[in-house]
Design a protein around this motif. Structure first.
Motif, mmCIF file in Angstrom:
data_model
loop_
_atom_site.group_PDB
_atom_site.id
_atom_site.type_symbol
_atom_site.label_atom_id
_atom_site.label_comp_id
_atom_site.label_asym_id
_atom_site.label_seq_id
_atom_site.Cartn_x
_atom_site.Cartn_y
_atom_site.Cartn_z
ATOM 1 N N PRO A 134 -5.498 18.295 -4.843
ATOM 2 C CA PRO A 134 -6.120 17.115 -5.460
ATOM 3 C C PRO A 134 -5.297 15.843 -5.301
ATOM 4 C CG PRO A 134 -6.299 19.010 -6.925
ATOM 5 C CD PRO A 134 -5.414 19.428 -5.789
ATOM 6 N N ALA A 135 -3.975 15.957 -5.331
ATOM 7 C CA ALA A 135 -3.138 14.766 -5.185
ATOM 8 C C ALA A 135 -3.323 14.143 -3.807
ATOM 9 C CB ALA A 135 -1.677 15.114 -5.432
ATOM 10 N N TRP A 136 -3.397 14.972 -2.785
ATOM 11 C CA TRP A 136 -3.611 14.455 -1.431
ATOM 12 C C TRP A 136 -5.028 13.914 -1.276
ATOM 13 C CZ3 TRP A 136 -0.969 12.615 2.376
ATOM 14 C CH2 TRP A 136 0.385 12.949 2.497
ATOM 15 N N ASP A 137 -5.996 14.550 -1.903
ATOM 16 C CA ASP A 137 -7.368 14.025 -1.852
ATOM 17 C C ASP A 137 -7.408 12.597 -2.394
ATOM 18 O OD1 ASP A 137 -8.012 16.528 -0.955
ATOM 19 O OD2 ASP A 137 -9.083 17.151 -2.759
ATOM 20 N N GLN A 138 -6.745 12.397 -3.546
ATOM 21 C CA GLN A 138 -6.710 11.056 -4.149
ATOM 22 C C GLN A 138 -6.023 10.058 -3.232
ATOM 23 O OE1 GLN A 138 -4.925 11.510 -8.126
ATOM 24 N NE2 GLN A 138 -6.790 10.588 -8.942
ATOM 25 N N ARG A 139 -4.978 10.501 -2.593
ATOM 26 C CA ARG A 139 -4.212 9.609 -1.727
ATOM 27 C C ARG A 139 -5.061 9.167 -0.527
ATOM 28 N NH1 ARG A 139 1.990 11.219 -0.074
ATOM 29 N NH2 ARG A 139 2.700 9.146 0.637
ATOM 30 N N ILE A 140 -5.774 10.106 0.072
ATOM 31 C CA ILE A 140 -6.631 9.795 1.214
ATOM 32 C C ILE A 140 -7.715 8.797 0.800
ATOM 33 C CG2 ILE A 140 -8.325 10.731 2.832
ATOM 34 C CD1 ILE A 140 -5.573 11.577 3.626
ATOM 35 N N VAL A 141 -8.378 9.086 -0.324
ATOM 36 C CA VAL A 141 -9.431 8.182 -0.806
ATOM 37 C C VAL A 141 -8.855 6.799 -1.112
ATOM 38 C CG1 VAL A 141 -11.081 7.772 -2.685
ATOM 39 C CG2 VAL A 141 -10.892 10.050 -1.652
ATOM 40 N N GLY A 142 -7.642 6.760 -1.663
ATOM 41 C CA GLY A 142 -6.992 5.477 -1.942
ATOM 42 C C GLY A 142 -6.776 4.664 -0.684
ATOM 43 N N TRP A 143 -6.353 5.323 0.398
ATOM 44 C CA TRP A 143 -6.163 4.613 1.668
ATOM 45 C C TRP A 143 -7.492 4.055 2.180
ATOM 46 C CZ3 TRP A 143 -3.055 9.172 4.204
ATOM 47 C CH2 TRP A 143 -1.763 9.206 3.664
ATOM 48 N N ILE A 144 -8.532 4.874 2.104
ATOM 49 C CA ILE A 144 -9.843 4.421 2.578
ATOM 50 C C ILE A 144 -10.306 3.207 1.774
ATOM 51 C CG2 ILE A 144 -12.277 5.059 2.769
ATOM 52 C CD1 ILE A 144 -11.347 7.925 3.360
ATOM 53 N N ASN A 145 -10.089 3.251 0.471
ATOM 54 C CA ASN A 145 -10.496 2.118 -0.370
ATOM 55 C C ASN A 145 -9.715 0.859 -0.039
ATOM 56 O OD1 ASN A 145 -12.527 3.465 -1.742
ATOM 57 N ND2 ASN A 145 -11.156 4.181 -3.369
ATOM 58 N N GLN A 146 -8.436 1.021 0.319
ATOM 59 C CA GLN A 146 -7.654 -0.143 0.729
ATOM 60 C C GLN A 146 -8.202 -0.739 2.020
ATOM 61 O OE1 GLN A 146 -3.245 -0.086 0.382
ATOM 62 N NE2 GLN A 146 -3.505 1.962 -0.481
ATOM 63 N N VAL A 147 -8.626 0.107 2.942
ATOM 64 C CA VAL A 147 -9.227 -0.398 4.172
ATOM 65 C C VAL A 147 -10.537 -1.106 3.858
ATOM 66 C CG1 VAL A 147 -10.086 0.194 6.465
ATOM 67 C CG2 VAL A 147 -8.114 1.417 5.530
ATOM 68 N N ARG A 148 -11.320 -0.532 2.957
ATOM 69 C CA ARG A 148 -12.582 -1.178 2.563
ATOM 70 C C ARG A 148 -12.349 -2.571 1.980
ATOM 71 N NH1 ARG A 148 -15.004 4.226 -0.100
ATOM 72 N NH2 ARG A 148 -16.083 5.049 1.734
ATOM 73 N N GLY A 149 -11.202 -2.745 1.332
ATOM 74 C CA GLY A 149 -10.882 -4.048 0.758
ATOM 75 C C GLY A 149 -10.677 -5.125 1.799
ATOM 76 N N GLN A 150 -10.573 -4.736 3.066
ATOM 77 C CA GLN A 150 -10.378 -5.705 4.141
ATOM 78 C C GLN A 150 -11.676 -6.022 4.885
ATOM 79 O OE1 GLN A 150 -6.956 -4.703 6.672
ATOM 80 N NE2 GLN A 150 -6.344 -3.183 5.150
ATOM 81 N N ILE A 151 -12.827 -5.660 4.286
ATOM 82 C CA ILE A 151 -14.105 -5.821 4.964
ATOM 83 C C ILE A 151 -14.375 -7.271 5.344
ATOM 84 C CG2 ILE A 151 -15.440 -6.052 2.816
ATOM 85 C CD1 ILE A 151 -17.629 -4.387 4.227
ATOM 86 N N ARG A 152 -13.937 -8.216 4.508
ATOM 87 C CA ARG A 152 -14.172 -9.643 4.810
ATOM 88 C C ARG A 152 -13.350 -10.111 5.996
ATOM 89 N NH1 ARG A 152 -14.481 -12.587 -1.168
ATOM 90 N NH2 ARG A 152 -16.269 -11.397 -1.947
ATOM 91 N N LYS A 153 -12.349 -9.336 6.356
ATOM 92 C CA LYS A 153 -11.546 -9.658 7.535
ATOM 93 C C LYS A 153 -12.129 -9.012 8.788
ATOM 94 C CE LYS A 153 -7.248 -9.884 4.845
ATOM 95 N NZ LYS A 153 -5.874 -9.310 4.695
ATOM 96 N N GLY A 154 -13.290 -8.366 8.609
ATOM 97 C CA GLY A 154 -13.930 -7.723 9.752
ATOM 98 C C GLY A 154 -13.389 -6.350 10.066
ATOM 99 N N VAL A 155 -12.691 -5.737 9.110
ATOM 100 C CA VAL A 155 -12.124 -4.403 9.304
ATOM 101 C C VAL A 155 -13.088 -3.366 8.730
ATOM 102 C CG1 VAL A 155 -10.213 -2.856 8.787
ATOM 103 C CG2 VAL A 155 -9.776 -5.286 9.218
ATOM 104 N N ALA A 156 -13.422 -2.345 9.508
ATOM 105 C CA ALA A 156 -14.321 -1.280 9.052
ATOM 106 C C ALA A 156 -13.502 -0.089 8.561
ATOM 107 C CB ALA A 156 -15.246 -0.853 10.181
ATOM 108 N N ALA A 157 -14.002 0.555 7.493
ATOM 109 C CA ALA A 157 -13.327 1.730 6.936
ATOM 110 C C ALA A 157 -14.013 3.004 7.426
ATOM 111 C CB ALA A 157 -13.372 1.673 5.411
ATOM 112 N N PRO A 158 -13.305 4.137 7.458
ATOM 113 C CA PRO A 158 -13.941 5.412 7.826
ATOM 114 C C PRO A 158 -15.118 5.718 6.901
ATOM 115 C CG PRO A 158 -11.549 5.631 7.766
ATOM 116 C CD PRO A 158 -11.863 4.296 7.176
#
Length: 442
Positions: A134-158
């Motif tokens: 579960p700790a790694w699951d949370q970490r992976i989702v956290g990374w994806i959410n950080q990438v999503r936060g860059q959507i206005r910069k034209g960055v796409a998340a998985p």
């Protein structure tokens, strides 16, 4: 030792199957046993299969690109730290690890969170063993959410998280020549340990004394650890499938069931032998033992390329059921007993499992709802048994007899190879071997 080029090849195979995306495969973490004492460390099997790297606090990142030459193999590991190495031992450090283990790059584990967000940008999928930690699951989702936060910069998340185990398990299921060589050594050492245990057993000793003989031989021969908690079960204890207390006194007239194997360079052996504590089988013990041995022989004969995974089990089952009928343990025709499952009073488990880096190794047993077919390179155990507890209608002279016979078998193009043949198995071999009192053997 498996060559580093083999691990590099496995990573390239996985990258090719991923097509596009990022795989994140951490190794196992160190675990506290109590207070500040740790359990002996053992790496994650998938991580080790792909890297050959044995240190804790490490993560493999694979970046698959449409252009294969642009794919990347990256290791994150502990920094070199001379002070900590005084206390805890040698560390490769990123630079040496990159060179020695064939990575495109290696970084300090402390940089993983920041770099992972960069790696996931504009990637379609993350490959990870979701649900395993579960700790790694949370970490992976956290990374994806950080990438999503860059959507206005034209960055796409998985947009997908895929289970990397579906790919790695299929790779691990077929052993290469290097793996089989390591498994033969694990089998050789484990056979020696069983031979030692047979000669050490006698009435008046405790089960744990025989367990100590096994563990001594494992380490004496260079194995790193037992592959699982050894079962050393005398008398009625043998009728408990996963008995691990190993504290009872061995009695004359009882059988002793030992299920034990070592781990050598990460690969497991898994052997069960059952033999009389006093060196001689009684009549009822011999009848049950010969039945289980015949069932195992039928099952091993069915380990052939092209046969289904279920074929060895069905072969063993038919021999056992007919024997149960002949001995008065079951009643009716073979087909009737099989259909009613009355045999499960005496034989309640299946006849084997995959074997490799894990004692119950990776790989599905069915594909599209059907038993998969055996192919060269698969390795499995073959372990029928019979366990007779006191019960109404069960002949008393069979009470408290528990027998299991288990060997490790590799599927070959010509049929099969029994890796654990050197552990005495026939009644004549066992009784002859136990006549010698010395336990020192080279």
């Amino acid at each position: 030792m498996i060559p580093i080029q083999t691990y590099m090849y496995r990573r390239r195979r996985l990258l090719a199957q991923m097509q596009r995306g990022v795989a994140v495969i951490p190794t196992a973490s160190e675990k506290l046993r109590n207070r500040d004492a740790h359990y002996p460390y053992r790496f994650d099997s998938d991580f080790y299969y792909l890297t050959g790297f044995r240190e804790p606090d490490a993560v493999l990142v694979l970046i698959a690109a449409e252009d294969e030459s642009a794919s990347r193999q990256i290791l994150f590991c502990r920094d070199k730290d001379p002070e900590r190495e005084i206390w805890d031992g040698f560390r490769h450090g990123p630079q040496a690890a990159q060179e020695m283990f064939g990575f495109d790059a290696a970084h300090a584990i402390s940089t993983l969170d920041a770099l992972a967000v960069e790696f996931l940008a504009d990637q379609p999928a993350v490959f990870h063993a979701m649900g395993q930690d579960p700790a790694w699951d949370q970490r992976i989702v956290g990374w994806i959410n950080q990438v999503r936060g860059q959507i206005r910069k034209g960055v796409a998340a998985p947009t997908e998280i895929r289970d990397v185990r579906a790919l790695v398990d299929e790779m691990r299921l077929i052993k290469d020549d290097y793996e089989l060589a390591v498994m033969r050594e694990a089998a050789r050492i484990s056979c020696q340990a069983h031979r030692r245990a047979m000669r050490a057993a006698c009435p008046g000793k405790h089960e744990y004394e025989i367990e100590a003989e096994l563990l001594h031989e494992f380490r004496r021969q260079g194995a790193q650890a037992p592959a699982y908690a050894p079962i050393v079960a005398g008398g009625t204890n043998a009728c408990t499938l996963h008995y691990v207390d190993n504290h009872s006194l061995l009695q004359a007239g009882d059988l002793l069931l030992i299920d034990a194997g070592c781990e050598y360079d990460g690969y497991a052996a898994d052997i069960t032998r059952t033999f009389p504590v006093n060196g001689r089988f009684s009549g009822p013990q011999k009848a049950i033992y010969e039945l289980v041995l015949a069932a195992q022989a039928a099952a091993i004969d069915a380990v052939q390329p092209g046969n289904s995974w279920d074929a060895p089990h069905q072969a063993a089952l038919r021999v056992l059921i007919q024997g149960f009928i002949d001995l008065g343990l079951c009643h009716g025709s073979l087909d009737a007993v099989m259909e009613s499952e009355a045999y499960k009073q005496f034989y309640m488990h299946r006849t084997g499992h995959w074997l490799g880096l894990d004692v119950h190794d990776a790989g599905e047993y069915k594909q599209a709802g059907q038993w998969r077919h055996l192919v060269p390179g698969m390795t499995l155990t073959v372990e029928p048994g019979c366990y007779i507890r006191p019960a109404e209608g069960v002949p008393a002279h069979f009470w408290d007899i528990g027998v299991r016979i288990e060997d490790d078998v590799a599927v070959t193009s010509a049929g099969h190879e029994i890796l654990t043949q050197a552990a005495p198995k026939s009644i004549a071999e066992i009784e002859e071997w136990m006549q010698c009192t010395t336990i020192t053997e080279k």
